[in-house]
Design a protein around this motif. Structure first.
Motif, PDB file in Angstrom:
ATOM      1  N   LYS A  87       1.054  23.259 -66.224  1.00 30.02           N
ATOM      2  CA  LYS A  87       1.096  23.579 -64.805  1.00 30.02           C
ATOM      3  C   LYS A  87       1.320  25.061 -64.520  1.00 30.02           C
ATOM      4  CE  LYS A  87       3.143  20.797 -61.932  1.00 30.02           C
ATOM      5  NZ  LYS A  87       4.101  19.884 -61.252  1.00 30.02           N
ATOM      6  N   TYR A  88       2.127  25.720 -65.341  1.00 27.10           N
ATOM      7  CA  TYR A  88       2.581  27.054 -64.971  1.00 27.10           C
ATOM      8  C   TYR A  88       2.200  28.163 -65.953  1.00 27.10           C
ATOM      9  CZ  TYR A  88       5.510  24.049 -62.085  1.00 27.10           C
ATOM     10  OH  TYR A  88       5.956  23.086 -61.210  1.00 27.10           O
ATOM     11  N   ARG A 131      -2.926  29.055 -58.636  1.00 32.45           N
ATOM     12  CA  ARG A 131      -2.780  28.597 -60.019  1.00 32.45           C
ATOM     13  C   ARG A 131      -4.056  28.804 -60.806  1.00 32.45           C
ATOM     14  NH1 ARG A 131      -0.100  22.888 -60.477  1.00 32.45           N
ATOM     15  NH2 ARG A 131       1.613  24.168 -59.704  1.00 32.45           N
ATOM     16  N   GLN A 135      -4.261  20.860 -62.316  1.00 30.45           N
ATOM     17  CA  GLN A 135      -4.003  20.235 -63.609  1.00 30.45           C
ATOM     18  C   GLN A 135      -4.466  18.781 -63.647  1.00 30.45           C
ATOM     19  OE1 GLN A 135      -1.636  21.231 -61.518  1.00 30.45           O
ATOM     20  NE2 GLN A 135      -0.252  19.529 -61.119  1.00 30.45           N
ATOM     21  N   ASP A 199      -0.142  14.258 -63.138  1.00 29.58           N
ATOM     22  CA  ASP A 199       0.552  14.675 -64.353  1.00 29.58           C
ATOM     23  C   ASP A 199       1.842  13.902 -64.578  1.00 29.58           C
ATOM     24  OD1 ASP A 199       1.701  15.876 -62.157  1.00 29.58           O
ATOM     25  OD2 ASP A 199       1.894  17.857 -63.057  1.00 29.58           O
TER      26      ASP A 199
END
Length: 230
Positions: A87-88, A131, A135, A199
């Motif tokens: 995600k990050y 982002r 995801q 997720d």
């Protein structure tokens, strides 16, 4: 042959590391080492798809065909590290890989042919631009390959850029996602057996809202799945 030798040399000098534990990957390993793959605790919820602890969270809220998750989530675990990087840390291929593994497992255990379409939970366009990707789209792509079922990333849209759900209680989470989603093309969902993927499932408020919306479109059935659940 020269290309293979050069690749082997680069791997020896600059070995890729496992995204879960940080140890060097073996020659045949990709993103996640075999040790971590075997060590991450699977829920096996798909073996009781209607009566497992995750499915029970949706009882009386939305009529689901199935509800399951691949791994058990816990803090400071391998799966938490993988999801954080997914995600990050700009590692969307983790989602595709884990989604593919999960799709293969579901197909082996009798779910091949049970879904007509895989729909990822959407991000708000502003958050996706920041982002760089959603995801859930990559998870859906992986599960699509594993289950041999088409993924439709544009089936749902997110109208409101909600606050993060991470520190909210169940009621706050539910209120946070009311009126957030819409269907992009309801006709594509009508009569279909839909699998919605994300997720992580915590309280299930986001997937509950998405599932209710898809059911209102006249789909034949709706199921939910995620890579992990607490």
């Amino acid at each position: 042959m020269l290309q293979t030798l050069w690749t082997d040399f680069l791997t020896l000098v600059f070995p890729e590391s496992c995204m879960a534990c940080g140890e060097p990957l073996g020659k045949q390993e990709h993103l996640v080492c075999l040790s971590c793959q075997l060590a991450m605790p699977q829920t096996q919820f798909h073996l009781q798809p209607n009566e497992n602890p995750l499915a029970k969270r949706f009882w009386g809220k939305v009529p689901l065909q199935h509800a399951f998750a691949y791994y058990r989530f816990s803090k400071h675990s391998r799966i938490q590290r993988l999801l954080h990087q997914l995600k990050y840390r700009n590692q969307p291929e983790i989602g595709e890989l884990l989604g593919f593994w999960y799709g293969q497992q579901l197909a082996r255990d009798g779910f091949a042919g049970q879904f007509d379409m895989i729909v990822p939970v959407p991000l708000h366009p502003a958050k996706q631009r920041k982002r760089g990707y959603n995801q859930a789209d990559y998870i859906a792509q992986g599960m699509s390959r594993g289950l041999n079922v088409p993924a439709l990333p544009t089936a749902l849209t997110r109208l409101v850029n909600t606050q993060t759900q991470t520190r909210k209680h169940r009621f706050e989470r539910y209120e946070n996602v009311k009126g957030v989603f819409a269907t992009h093309n309801a006709n594509l969902l009508r009569g279909q057996r839909i699998l919605i993927v994300d997720d992580v499932i915590t309280t299930g408020s986001t997937l509950e809202t998405c599932a209710a919306l898809v059911l209102d479109c006249g789909c034949q059935s709706v199921s939910v799945a995620s890579l992990a659940t607490g």
